[in-house]
Design a protein around this motif. Structure first.
Motif, PDB file in Angstrom:
ATOM      1  N   VAL A   1       0.631  -1.484   0.219  1.00 27.20           N
ATOM      2  CA  VAL A   1      -0.032  -0.010  -0.182  1.00 27.20           C
ATOM      3  C   VAL A   1       0.719   1.678   0.138  1.00 27.20           C
ATOM      4  CG1 VAL A   1      -1.313   1.476   1.124  1.00 27.20           C
ATOM      5  CG2 VAL A   1      -1.343  -0.923   1.201  1.00 27.20           C
ATOM      6  N   SER A   2       1.789   1.143   1.277  1.00 21.22           N
ATOM      7  CA  SER A   2       3.072   2.564   0.927  1.00 21.22           C
ATOM      8  C   SER A   2       4.187   1.853   1.590  1.00 21.22           C
ATOM      9  CB  SER A   2       1.877   3.641   1.463  1.00 21.22           C
ATOM     10  OG  SER A   2       2.071   3.556   2.812  1.00 21.22           O
ATOM     11  N   ASP A   3       5.370   2.846   1.929  1.00 23.76           N
ATOM     12  CA  ASP A   3       6.321   2.505   2.591  1.00 23.76           C
ATOM     13  C   ASP A   3       6.057   2.602   4.481  1.00 23.76           C
ATOM     14  OD1 ASP A   3       7.983   2.020   0.368  1.00 23.76           O
ATOM     15  OD2 ASP A   3       8.313   3.853   0.359  1.00 23.76           O
ATOM     16  N   ASP A   4       4.957   3.537   4.702  1.00 22.52           N
ATOM     17  CA  ASP A   4       4.370   3.986   5.659  1.00 22.52           C
ATOM     18  C   ASP A   4       3.928   1.970   6.252  1.00 22.52           C
ATOM     19  OD1 ASP A   4       3.322   4.467   8.042  1.00 22.52           O
ATOM     20  OD2 ASP A   4       1.725   5.016   7.431  1.00 22.52           O
ATOM     21  N   ILE A   5       4.899   1.539   7.691  1.00 23.23           N
ATOM     22  CA  ILE A   5       5.094   0.074   7.955  1.00 23.23           C
ATOM     23  C   ILE A   5       3.419   0.685   8.806  1.00 23.23           C
ATOM     24  CG2 ILE A   5       6.150   1.258  10.400  1.00 23.23           C
ATOM     25  CD1 ILE A   5       7.252  -1.111  10.833  1.00 23.23           C
ATOM     26  N   ASN A   6       2.928   1.206   9.071  1.00 22.00           N
ATOM     27  CA  ASN A   6       1.702   0.926   9.645  1.00 22.00           C
ATOM     28  C   ASN A   6       1.105   0.596   9.232  1.00 22.00           C
ATOM     29  OD1 ASN A   6       1.952   2.565  12.530  1.00 22.00           O
ATOM     30  ND2 ASN A   6       3.225   4.126  11.436  1.00 22.00           N
ATOM     31  N   THR A   7       0.998   0.482   7.774  1.00 21.91           N
ATOM     32  CA  THR A   7      -0.129   0.314   6.561  1.00 21.91           C
ATOM     33  C   THR A   7      -0.151  -1.531   5.925  1.00 21.91           C
ATOM     34  OG1 THR A   7       1.105   1.048   5.217  1.00 21.91           O
ATOM     35  CG2 THR A   7      -0.676   2.737   6.157  1.00 21.91           C
ATOM     36  N   TRP A   8       0.993  -1.768   6.874  1.00 22.89           N
ATOM     37  CA  TRP A   8       1.336  -3.750   6.082  1.00 22.89           C
ATOM     38  C   TRP A   8       0.745  -4.236   6.192  1.00 22.89           C
ATOM     39  CZ3 TRP A   8       7.694  -3.153   6.995  1.00 22.89           C
ATOM     40  CH2 TRP A   8       8.589  -2.331   5.976  1.00 22.89           C
ATOM     41  N   ASP A   9       0.710  -5.298   6.059  1.00 22.78           N
ATOM     42  CA  ASP A   9       0.269  -6.274   6.284  1.00 22.78           C
ATOM     43  C   ASP A   9       1.020  -7.750   6.319  1.00 22.78           C
ATOM     44  OD1 ASP A   9       1.299  -7.740   4.370  1.00 22.78           O
ATOM     45  OD2 ASP A   9       0.111  -7.618   2.424  1.00 22.78           O
ATOM     46  N   LEU A  10       0.777  -8.477   7.428  1.00 24.14           N
ATOM     47  CA  LEU A  10       1.354  -8.850   8.256  1.00 24.14           C
ATOM     48  C   LEU A  10       2.350 -10.220   7.477  1.00 24.14           C
ATOM     49  CD1 LEU A  10       2.316 -11.045  10.581  1.00 24.14           C
ATOM     50  CD2 LEU A  10       0.467 -12.956   9.809  1.00 24.14           C
ATOM     51  N   PRO A  11       2.406 -10.568   6.308  1.00 18.67           N
ATOM     52  CA  PRO A  11       3.589 -11.370   5.506  1.00 18.67           C
ATOM     53  C   PRO A  11       4.581 -10.016   4.967  1.00 18.67           C
ATOM     54  CG  PRO A  11       1.630 -11.657   3.961  1.00 18.67           C
ATOM     55  CD  PRO A  11       1.467 -11.305   5.608  1.00 18.67           C
ATOM     56  N   ARG A  12       4.313  -8.743   4.599  1.00 23.86           N
ATOM     57  CA  ARG A  12       5.119  -7.413   4.052  1.00 23.86           C
ATOM     58  C   ARG A  12       6.569  -7.960   5.439  1.00 23.86           C
ATOM     59  NH1 ARG A  12       5.193  -1.266   1.700  1.00 23.86           N
ATOM     60  NH2 ARG A  12       7.575  -1.901   1.411  1.00 23.86           N
ATOM     61  N   ILE A  13       5.446  -7.712   6.472  1.00 23.80           N
ATOM     62  CA  ILE A  13       6.395  -7.188   7.565  1.00 23.80           C
ATOM     63  C   ILE A  13       7.049  -8.242   7.670  1.00 23.80           C
ATOM     64  CG2 ILE A  13       5.025  -7.704  10.153  1.00 23.80           C
ATOM     65  CD1 ILE A  13       5.646  -5.429  11.571  1.00 23.80           C
ATOM     66  N   LEU A  14       6.774  -9.890   8.357  1.00 23.48           N
ATOM     67  CA  LEU A  14       7.798 -11.018   8.132  1.00 23.48           C
ATOM     68  C   LEU A  14       8.740 -10.464   7.032  1.00 23.48           C
ATOM     69  CD1 LEU A  14       5.275 -12.967   8.897  1.00 23.48           C
ATOM     70  CD2 LEU A  14       6.864 -11.977  10.197  1.00 23.48           C
ATOM     71  N   GLU A  15       8.777  -9.975   5.488  1.00 23.12           N
ATOM     72  CA  GLU A  15       9.608 -10.480   4.744  1.00 23.12           C
ATOM     73  C   GLU A  15      10.378  -9.507   5.062  1.00 23.12           C
ATOM     74  OE1 GLU A  15       9.228  -9.730  -0.024  1.00 23.12           O
ATOM     75  OE2 GLU A  15       6.797  -9.512   1.203  1.00 23.12           O
ATOM     76  N   VAL A  16      10.086  -7.786   4.823  1.00 14.66           N
ATOM     77  CA  VAL A  16      10.819  -7.205   5.251  1.00 14.66           C
ATOM     78  C   VAL A  16      11.912  -7.858   7.114  1.00 14.66           C
ATOM     79  CG1 VAL A  16      11.089  -4.953   6.156  1.00 14.66           C
ATOM     80  CG2 VAL A  16       9.490  -5.334   4.415  1.00 14.66           C
ATOM     81  N   THR A  17      11.639  -8.026   8.047  1.00 14.54           N
ATOM     82  CA  THR A  17      12.077  -8.569   8.912  1.00 14.54           C
ATOM     83  C   THR A  17      13.638  -9.305   8.479  1.00 14.54           C
ATOM     84  OG1 THR A  17      10.687  -8.108  10.555  1.00 14.54           O
ATOM     85  CG2 THR A  17      12.459  -9.380  11.054  1.00 14.54           C
ATOM     86  N   ALA A  18      12.745 -10.650   7.747  1.00 15.10           N
ATOM     87  CA  ALA A  18      13.681 -11.549   7.140  1.00 15.10           C
ATOM     88  C   ALA A  18      14.958 -10.857   6.530  1.00 15.10           C
ATOM     89  CB  ALA A  18      13.064 -12.795   6.723  1.00 15.10           C
TER      90      ALA A  18
END
Length: 974
Positions: A116-133
């Motif tokens: 949706v955007s680069d704002d971490i507050n709008t991410w879904d679960l798969p994306r935050i897990l992917e970025v953390t990895a």
């Protein structure tokens, strides 16, 4: 992650500024520290200062997580290569920490195809897990440098744990274990891909370290967190296998086994884990870490209720390394297994026949009892909900009152550390009254290392039977002689009603010649009763609630809706029909409302009106019409309702859906399935045009469910077999792809549940579920159930409950395959008369009476109060049978009044014996005494009768004399 406290003058100035609430000053003081630390290559101090600076800047500027991460990433670009891995790890931790603080938001969000955007507050679960990895991957990129950096160089930054540096000797070890912690988290399942890598228990994940290191998992899911964790463990073991000090290697290998146990799938997981831990503990017996492995092994045995084995292994770990972490864990587990416990249940009212105190205990060889007076009047004037609701001080005060009676009982030793139930007799010389019974496994009843339990007890010859008239605000009951059942006339019944934190007395009532009393208690909550007759008293057990429903007789108008479908597409016509009714429930009067005007309102998902139509009912009270599903608003659940007098509503869904383009068919196995062998199911995916659906992704799973014979629920065997298994278990799953002709096959092993005894003749139903997704994303599913057992035939017997000596007993026999198809079979049915107890024994009235516990293979004595546990006596009749092609047959037996059990014996096509049981009670309507030694029996000939027909029933008791109070309710006063 900031470890050391500030020591030099500059750090002190930073801390002072923070303490004074001056974050900008602290940031200014940090700049020279960062510059100096970089110049002197004190990278741990530099990273610590940068992290603190970014955190302080975030506090000044609103503490937005994305800005904090952006600042750190900017610092990473300017930092020396030696600093970057640890800084990347910090970024990963910040992402992960943000997720953990907002877990509930991420789990509830729907996955989007694109960010949706680069704002971490709008991410879904798969994306935050992917970025953390990704951050952990970046942190581990420069492997050579990290493996050559001793962990001690980062003491200023990394907080010391309980394990020595030998377990994490390099910075690479530290970062790998941080990444493993992330990849092992439960939340990773939320981003599972369709062809996700599964860690199978029969894979080399539990194998010896060398075999595990050389294992190459076969999967297309290269981004699987579990696969990444496996690769990291393999790298760890390779890196340390030739170390002079094997601590890091041994520690990593044990963590690998723990990871496998937590994430592997398969029935053999426990067995392989136990085998791997034993191998590990034996190979590294001299190392302190082996005690941790033995604790893990003992814990698994403990979960399986094998306490003796668990204690033996824990003692081995404690003896090897008594002062280690693993040794301490073993010590704690031993103390847990050896911990004494005892609790009691008993009937609340004691009289003839005197009950027992049932002691549930383990690791206790003697139990002590103490009986003290219970002041019922004091309880009534208190604010306690129940007499036994006491705090520790109140309980201690009660235990130290004058002791009315005390005694003790020896308990059989529990050498296996399992809970046991012992039935302890109570003294019969206790005077009439109300008491508290305390039980303790310490003679002094002290609280230290003790478990004191209590129960309310009344020694009384009275019986109090209560009932409430639903919604009528009345409470009624009987006061009876507990032994004979004789009604007691002129017994007084005091009643208290709970009002806030106090109780108020209602009018005392007196019983009539039938021992009956009745009182009005409108909307009374937690009513308490005390019945008194001569020198005997007895209170009600629990608080009773009585309410009155103020429903004056009235006639209501209502509308019942019917639609032609429950799901519509936008633009489709919704056809409906309604019936207007006039309802008077009190008079049981239901009529249609003719010639009545109704207004139908069509509303969208938000309750906003779309259309309004007016109808008039016909002579039969019905109307019909149609509306069009809208195209211009939110899809979802919409409604039709009638406003006005005859209200009513119905709901349906309006969705933009596609008609299915293909179907999936799972075929029955070509060869009959056998227990313990592989089963292959052929399947295909075919378009409705006849074309094959090729290269479609197939996701499948197999679920096993245990099904018992009908007779198992009442059979006496259930009392000494292990507890009946509940629910189902997934035993296999996987993915595949359809072939060019749309076909695919699923193979699994039809393994039995070994915890279910073969003697219980279970049937294992394996249900195969398959979901097929074609290239357009459309998914269609099918399922197929296959039943397999230790035998290939199931037999049942049925008979009417109403059986009298006036007519022969007709038994219907059914023999079927395990899949439910009728099958012819030959066999015999033998009818046995049951061995009755010498006298009638009533079941316990203790409420929470403990069930007998399974003790190995020993069979307990029959429970005289339960007819289903009575042993077989002499056979009284025997007949051969042969079922027809549909598996059906009938037999008749002439039986006199009494209890019987019919036993069917036959064999399946492989020659294995198949049995079935059927309880039979035969009654003599003309007898003066019940021929079955049970306390009470009520049997009716039919469950329903037509108006004008007679209802025939038999009531009887095995006692010499018995009293029964009956009330016949009709529809008018129910």
């Amino acid at each position: 992650m900031w470890a050391a406290e500030p020591t030099d003058a500059t750090w002190t100035e930073v801390q002072n500024a923070i303490n004074q609430g001056l974050p900008k000053t602290a940031v200014e003081k940090l700049e020279p520290i960062i510059t100096k630390a970089k110049a002197e290559k004190n990278y741990d101090e530099a990273i610590k200062a940068i992290g603190m600076k970014i955190s302080l800047e975030g506090t000044i500027q609103g503490n937005r997580p994305e800005e904090k991460i952006a600042r750190m990433q900017a610092e990473i670009e300017q930092a020396p290569a030696e600093m970057q891995p640890m800084m990347q790890a910090i970024v990963a931790h910040w992402y992960w920490h943000f997720f953990q603080q907002n877990r509930w938001r991420f789990i509830q969000r729907t996955q989007t195809e694109a960010p949706v955007s680069d704002d971490i507050n709008t991410w879904d679960l798969p994306r935050i897990l992917e970025v953390t990895a990704e951050q952990f991957d970046k942190a581990l990129e420069n492997t050579d440098m990290l493996q050559n950096t001793p962990i001690a160089e980062y003491d200023e930054l990394i907080e010391k744990g309980t394990a020595p540096d030998d377990y994490r000797p390099t910075l690479w070890d530290f970062l790998v274990h941080q990444a493993l912690e992330f990849y092992s988290s439960a939340e990773q399942a939320g981003a599972r891909s369709e062809d996700a890598f599964d860690l199978q228990a029969d894979s080399p994940v539990f194998a010896a370290a060398e075999d595990f290191v050389n294992w190459t998992p076969a999967t297309e899911d290269a981004d699987s967190p579990k696969l990444k964790a496996v690769h990291l463990y393999q790298q760890l073991l390779k890196f340390h296998r030739d170390d002079d000090d094997q601590s890091a290697f041994i520690d990593a290998d044990l963590h690998r086994l723990e990871f496998a146990y937590n994430h592997a799938f398969g029935e053999e997981k426990d067995a392989r884990y136990k085998s791997a831990l034993k191998r590990f503990a034996d190979e590294h017996a001299s190392h302190v870490i082996s005690a941790r492995a033995l604790h893990n092994l003992a814990t698994v045995w403990h979960r399986e209720n094998e306490f003796v084995k668990a204690k033996e292994i824990a003692e081995q770990g404690l003896a090897r390394h008594p002062n280690s972490i693993g040794g301490n864990r073993c010590y704690n587990l031993i103390k847990q297994i050896e911990a004494p416990s005892a609790s009691i249940t008993t009937e609340r009212v004691w009289n003839d026949p005197w009950p027992t105190v049932d002691v549930r205990y383990r690791n206790v060889e003697k139990v002590y009892f103490r009986l003290v007076a219970f002041d019922f009047d004091e309880f009534v004037n208190s604010n306690r909900y129940q007499p036994t609701h006491l705090n520790r001080n109140q309980q201690s005060t009660l235990m130290n009152r004058k002791i009315i009676k005390q005694w003790s009982a020896d308990l059989p030793k529990t050498d296996d550390y399992q809970e046991q139930v012992e039935h302890v007799k109570v003294p019969e010389d206790i005077p009439t009254g109300s008491y508290f019974l305390f039980a303790s496994h310490r003679e002094d009843f002290a609280n230290d290392n003790n478990q004191v339990s209590m129960a309310e007890v009344w020694v009384s010859k009275l019986a109090l039977v209560l009932r409430t008239a639903h919604g009528q605000g009345t409470l009624e009951g009987f006061v009876l002689d507990a032994k004979t059942g004789k009604p007691l006339q002129d017994a007084s019944v005091k009643i208290w009603v709970n009002q806030g934190n106090r109780r108020t007395a209602l009018k005392t009532v007196t019983t009539d010649g039938n021992g009956f009393f009745k009182t009005k208690a409108t909307n009374g909550r937690n009513l308490i009763l005390l019945a008194s007759y001569r020198d005997q008293r007895l209170s009600s057990n629990h608080g009773i609630s009585v309410h009155q429903t103020n429903n004056p007789e009235r006639t209501q108008q209502q509308t019942q809706f019917f639609t032609d479908r429950s799901l519509y597409r936008p633009g489709q016509t919704i056809r409906y029909k309604g019936i207007c009714l006039s309802v008077n429930q009190q008079r049981n009067n239901y009529e249609t409302s003719a010639n009545q005007q109704v207004v139908v309102v069509f509303s969208d998902v938000n309750g906003k009106e779309i259309e309004r139509l007016t109808h008039r009912t016909n002579d039969y009270g019905s109307f019909s019409g149609s509306v069009t599903a809208p195209r211009d608003r939110l899809m979802g659940q919409m409604s039709l309702r009638v406003d006005g007098v005859a209200r009513g509503q119905t709901q349906f869904r309006v969705e933009e859906y596609k008609r299915p383009k293909f179907q999936v068919k799972l075929n029955a196995p070509t060869e009959p399935a056998k227990l313990g062998e592989s089963v292959t199911i052929q399947a295909n995916a075919t378009a409705y045009t006849g074309a094959a659906i090729d290269d479609a992704l197939v996701s499948w799973r197999v679920v096993r469910e245990v099904r018992y014979p009908i007779w198992w629920s009442w059979s006496s065997r259930r009392f000494w077999f292990p507890p009946r298994q509940q629910g189902n278990q997934e035993i296999a799953h996987g993915t595949t792809r359809s072939g060019a002709d749309g076909s695919f096959e699923i193979t699994f092993d039809a393994k039995p549940d070994l915890s279910v005894p073969e003697e219980s003749e279970p049937t294992f139903q394996f249900t195969v579920y398959a979901d097929v997704t074609d290239s357009t994303g459309e998914t269609r599913s099918d399922q197929r159930s296959i039943s397999v057992g230790y035998t290939a035939l199931a037999a049942t017997m049925t008979a009417d409950d109403w059986q009298t000596s006036e007519q022969p007993v007709e038994i219907s026999i059914s023999t079927k395959t395990l899949d439910g198809d009728g099958q012819s079979a030959k066999g015999t049915v033998t009818v046995y008369q049951l061995k009755q107890p010498s006298e009638v024994v009533r079941p316990s009235l203790g409420g929470s009476h403990p069930q007998p516990l399974h003790r190995g293979n020993s069979k307990p004595a029959p429970d005289s109060s339960d007819i289903n546990t009575w042993e077989l006596g002499d056979p009284v009749a025997k007949e051969d049978f042969e079922t027809d092609g549909g598996g059906n047959a009938k037999l008749t037996f002439d039986l006199t009044a009494g209890p019987y059990r019919a036993k069917l014996e036959t064999r399946d096509r492989f020659g294995k014996q198949v049995t079935a049981l059927l309880p039979i009670k035969v009654l003599d309507p003309n007898a003066q005494k019940l021929a079955i030694k049970i306390p009470d029996l009520f049997m009716k000939e039919k469950i329903s009768v037509e108006p004008g027909e007679s209802m025939r029933a038999i009531w009887g008791s095995g006692y010499d004399t018995a009293v029964r109070s009956s009330k016949l309710n009709t529809a008018a006063n129910c």
